[in-house]
Design a protein around this motif. Structure first.
Motif, mmCIF file in Angstrom:
data_model
loop_
_atom_site.group_PDB
_atom_site.id
_atom_site.type_symbol
_atom_site.label_atom_id
_atom_site.label_comp_id
_atom_site.label_asym_id
_atom_site.label_seq_id
_atom_site.Cartn_x
_atom_site.Cartn_y
_atom_site.Cartn_z
ATOM 1 N N PRO A 58 0.923 -1.224 -0.009
ATOM 2 C CA PRO A 58 -0.079 0.087 0.093
ATOM 3 C C PRO A 58 0.650 1.264 0.162
ATOM 4 N N LYS A 59 2.074 0.986 0.438
ATOM 5 C CA LYS A 59 3.029 2.206 0.287
ATOM 6 C C LYS A 59 4.390 1.976 -0.338
ATOM 7 N N GLN A 60 4.775 3.024 -0.984
ATOM 8 C CA GLN A 60 6.050 2.741 -1.673
ATOM 9 C C GLN A 60 7.253 2.663 -0.831
ATOM 10 N N VAL A 61 8.053 1.429 -0.794
ATOM 11 C CA VAL A 61 9.131 1.105 -0.031
ATOM 12 C C VAL A 61 10.577 1.118 -0.880
ATOM 13 N N VAL A 62 11.571 1.849 -0.397
ATOM 14 C CA VAL A 62 12.911 1.566 -0.794
ATOM 15 C C VAL A 62 13.742 0.891 -0.082
ATOM 16 N N LEU A 63 14.613 0.080 -0.528
ATOM 17 C CA LEU A 63 15.516 -0.630 0.359
ATOM 18 C C LEU A 63 16.823 -0.391 0.008
ATOM 19 N N TYR A 64 17.893 0.198 0.868
ATOM 20 C CA TYR A 64 19.011 0.487 0.583
ATOM 21 C C TYR A 64 19.899 -0.589 1.058
ATOM 22 N N LYS A 65 20.928 -0.871 0.275
ATOM 23 C CA LYS A 65 22.076 -2.100 0.942
ATOM 24 C C LYS A 65 23.239 -1.254 0.850
ATOM 25 N N LEU A 66 23.847 -0.907 1.901
ATOM 26 C CA LEU A 66 24.965 -0.421 2.186
ATOM 27 C C LEU A 66 26.179 -0.686 1.806
ATOM 28 N N ASP A 123 22.431 -4.178 9.851
ATOM 29 C CA ASP A 123 22.872 -2.981 9.966
ATOM 30 C C ASP A 123 23.112 -2.378 8.603
ATOM 31 N N LEU A 124 23.182 -3.150 7.770
ATOM 32 C CA LEU A 124 23.686 -2.697 6.510
ATOM 33 C C LEU A 124 22.512 -2.138 5.556
ATOM 34 N N GLU A 125 21.199 -2.355 6.022
ATOM 35 C CA GLU A 125 20.081 -2.309 5.225
ATOM 36 C C GLU A 125 19.470 -0.877 5.935
ATOM 37 N N VAL A 126 18.841 -0.352 4.809
ATOM 38 C CA VAL A 126 17.934 0.731 5.439
ATOM 39 C C VAL A 126 16.540 1.119 4.657
ATOM 40 N N LYS A 127 15.683 0.762 5.233
ATOM 41 C CA LYS A 127 14.309 0.660 4.601
ATOM 42 C C LYS A 127 13.435 2.107 4.989
ATOM 43 N N VAL A 128 13.109 2.695 3.776
ATOM 44 C CA VAL A 128 12.427 3.874 3.657
ATOM 45 C C VAL A 128 10.884 3.784 2.980
ATOM 46 N N THR A 129 10.193 4.120 3.915
ATOM 47 C CA THR A 129 8.472 3.851 3.517
ATOM 48 C C THR A 129 8.181 5.404 3.444
ATOM 49 N N PHE A 130 7.483 5.434 2.065
ATOM 50 C CA PHE A 130 6.834 6.678 1.894
ATOM 51 C C PHE A 130 5.418 6.977 2.111
#
Length: 702
Positions: A119-127, A178-185
């Motif tokens: 239901p939301k846009q989610v971007v997953l960053y792997k550092l 710890d290397l993943e950042v999850k951003v929900t819009f």
């Protein structure tokens, strides 16, 4: 200030340096087989060389316009040097390639992608697992979250200049490790790649006090190939040194010194050995090329100026086109230019190809007019949409002016009366600054756009006008009216005016035009400082072109420091020349430049960065659609459609991509005129003695 004149602070990542009838739009090239974006008109000119050919060490002295007031790129007084420092010392999740398109920066990111849309846009960053701050702490979700909170716009204690994109984020959390950042819009955001570049540590972004003050004069914690060693305001320079905790390819240079040197003093600074690299004007280009052709023999009797000239033999000119374009701005808030037919007439009077050639051809650069307000050739969103307005056509320009009631030979009030009228006008402007008149005008524009969106062009939406359409328009004008062509239906063109406009042979001077006893005269404001010679040359050509259709111009030169604040931003001009950067994220960054002005709570007019005061509801809606559309192809088509409408409204006319001219020591590699490309600071350096980069070489990863 560029050799091409000043430009307002960019709305892009780098802080640099602004309807009722149906709208005719060219067929969107996204539907065609050939990519309308094309290729960049000029690539980087940086003498690419493998790192193995470079000396390990050395100091690069780089001329900049100023030592910045702040090292925080998200503050209002950040400038181009602020961005240059940030590129060298802070993480950027994405950087731009030579076509101006974003690419993942592998030193910080292994991957980044949209993993959910409903239901939301989610971007997953792997550092990158090696990415750490200079204090040894891992870069992680806490830094992303601190930057989001600071820039979200929810806490007014943070003195931020922009929050676009961050205001759409709902939450940020740690991913599977710890290397993943999850951003929900909270709302879809197509330009999510623009975020977190640069990324500041949580120690800077964590509190309003640290955000507002701690990063203005120093950056204690960094994470790039260089770190800030010293900011010296007495000597007007910033020293960057190798970062000992950098995990990527080691910087070849030991230090980079960014030294403030005025543009008109750079030739002497180069010759005196004070700088190794500097953006220069066309006059310095000629001096360097002349020195290179000289025989180089030394003579004890040489004067100081002759010795300086000879010293320039150690430099060469590296040239490209800047990711920015120069435009003619038309203030549509009042006077003759409040009528879109007059604005369109100004545009149709201009030979943009002639102007581009005059500026770029002598420099050996591609001389093509810019066809978009929102992107440049090579960028994904680019398409030449100038057909929505039309090419240079003197007869069309005259017909438009006649349709607007401006006729040749009309009675003109005496000079004394004109001066009195001018005084009244200035008085009215003073009252309007208090907000009353601006509010009334904003409400009037709002009512107009709700009814018709303010653009009048023959043709159906998304359909280019045919030759039959144009012929019908000419016929209608000759008959005394052109319903729906350049005015709301039912507005007739004065028959006498059309006859007079048509009586002038093509190419002949049209003579001064008048309406209601007033001549058609536009105030053309220009900067007067060093480096603005090109703008003044362009203005003179424009003046002659407008004179051919009967539009008089009064050229007014003002001090550089007051050009934007007292004239462009405040609306005290009719015509002006200034530049805007081309962003990789036009749906986000260009929106404030073309947004329709609206009345503010205090009664003034909120123009954001739309200094022409020309906007429409349609353009605003297309920007909003584009920013929420995650499909790349659909978003590009929306941006191109918005650009077509911006062309048709004729508030600003793109002229040419700005030249980028850089003087560099001949033994410097991987630096110079970068074009679209983000500089790679760790690869810059001096060539080893006798080393010769192969043509087309690129820096190796070793």
């Amino acid at each position: 200030m560029s050799h091409d004149g000043p430009g307002p602070r960019a709305v892009a990542r780098s802080v640099v340096f602004l309807t009722a009838g149906a709208l005719a739009v060219p067929l969107l090239a996204g539907c065609a087989s050939e990519d309308p974006a094309g290729k960049p008109l000029a690539g980087p000119d940086i003498v690419p060389a493998a790192r193995s050919l470079l000396v390990d060490g050395g100091t690069l002295r780089w001329a900049v316009d100023s030592v910045p007031e702040t090292l925080n790129t998200f503050q209002a007084d950040a400038d181009a040097t602020t961005s240059r420092v940030a590129q060298a010392v802070l993480p950027s999740m994405y950087r731009l390639d030579e076509t101006g398109r974003p690419e993942i920066n592998p030193d910080y990111l292994e991957s980044a992608k949209v993993v959910e849309t409903e239901p939301k846009q989610v971007v997953l960053y792997k550092l990158n697992q090696q990415a750490v701050w200079s204090d040894g702490r891992e870069i992680g979700a806490a830094d992303f979250a601190a930057q989001w909170r600071a820039l979200s716009g929810k806490d007014s204690a943070y003195w931020t200049a922009r929050n676009a994109g961050y205001d759409r984020i709902q939450r940020i959390e740690r991913g599977a490790n710890d290397l993943e950042v999850k951003v929900t819009f909270a709302r879809p955001y197509a330009d999510w790649r623009s975020l977190f570049s640069p990324l500041y540590p949580k120690e800077v972004m964590g509190t309003p006090d640290s955000f507002n003050d701690s990063a203005r004069r120093k950056l204690k914690i960094t994470a790039g190939p260089f770190h800030v060693r010293k900011l010296d305001r007495k000597d007007d320079e910033i020293t960057l040194a190798r970062n000992p905790r950098w995990w990527g390819r080691p910087a070849k240079l030991e230090k980079i010194v960014l030294r403030a040197v005025p543009r008109d003093e750079r030739a002497e600074a180069l010759a005196d050995g004070k700088v190794d690299l500097a953006e220069i004007d066309s006059g310095t280009v000629r001096r360097i090329r002349l020195a290179d052709r000289a025989d180089g023999r030394k003579d004890k009797a040489q004067s100081k100026s002759e010795r300086r000239q000879q010293a320039l033999r150690g430099f060469e000119v590296r040239s490209s086109l800047e990711p920015a374009f120069t435009q003619l701005a038309l203030n549509g808030s009042e006077g003759p230019l409040a009528d879109e037919r007059v604005r369109r007439a100004v545009a149709r009077a201009l030979d943009r190809e002639e102007i581009a050639k005059a500026v770029l051809k002598p420099l050996g650069l591609p001389a093509e007019p810019v066809g978009s307000h929102l992107a440049l050739a090579g960028q994904a969103a680019y398409a030449d949409n100038s057909g929505a307005l039309g090419d240079q056509d003197t007869a069309e320009a005259r017909a438009l002016l006649a349709d607007a009631g401006w006729v040749r030979g009309g009675p003109v009030k005496e000079e004394k009366a004109e001066k009195a009228a001018g005084a009244e006008k200035e008085k009215a402007k003073g009252e309007r600054k208090k907000g009353e008149s601006e509010q009334a005008k904003g409400e009037k524009e709002k009512g107009k756009s709700e009814k018709d969106d303010g653009t009048y062009v023959v043709g159906e939406d998304d359909k280019a006008p045919t030759e039959a359409d144009r012929e019908k328009k000419r016929h209608d004008l000759q008959q005394g009216s052109a319903p729906g062509a350049y005015a709301p239906k039912g507005t007739a063109a004065p028959a006498e005016a059309v006859a007079k406009a048509g009586a002038t042979p093509a190419g002949a001077a049209a003579g001064p035009l008048a309406k209601d006893g007033k001549p058609l005269t536009l105030r053309f404001v220009l900067p007067s400082g060093p480096g603005s010679e090109t703008l003044r040359t362009v203005a003179e050509r424009i003046r002659r072109m407008l004179d051919r259709v009967g539009i008089r111009t009064e050229l007014t030169k003002v001090k550089d420091e007051s050009y934007f604040k007292d004239h462009i931003a405040s609306g005290e001009y009719d015509l002006a020349l200034y530049s805007w950067p081309a962003s990789a994220y036009p749906a986000t960054d260009a929106r404030p430049i073309y947004a329709k002005p609206v009345p503010a709570a205090d009664g003034s007019l909120n123009v954001e960065q739309n200094y022409t005061r020309v906007g429409t509801d349609q353009v605003d809606q297309l920007f909003e659609q584009a920013i929420s559309t995650l499909n790349d192809s659909a978003r590009r088509n929306l941006i191109r459609k918005a650009d077509s409408r911006i062309w048709a409204a004729a508030g600003s006319i793109p002229l040419y991509q700005r030249p980028q001219l850089t003087a560099a020591r001949k033994n410097l590699a991987n630096t110079g005129a970068f074009g679209f490309r983000t500089p790679v600071y760790e690869d810059m350096g001096f060539l080893k003695k006798g080393a010769r980069p192969a043509p087309g070489a690129t820096a190796s990863k070793k």
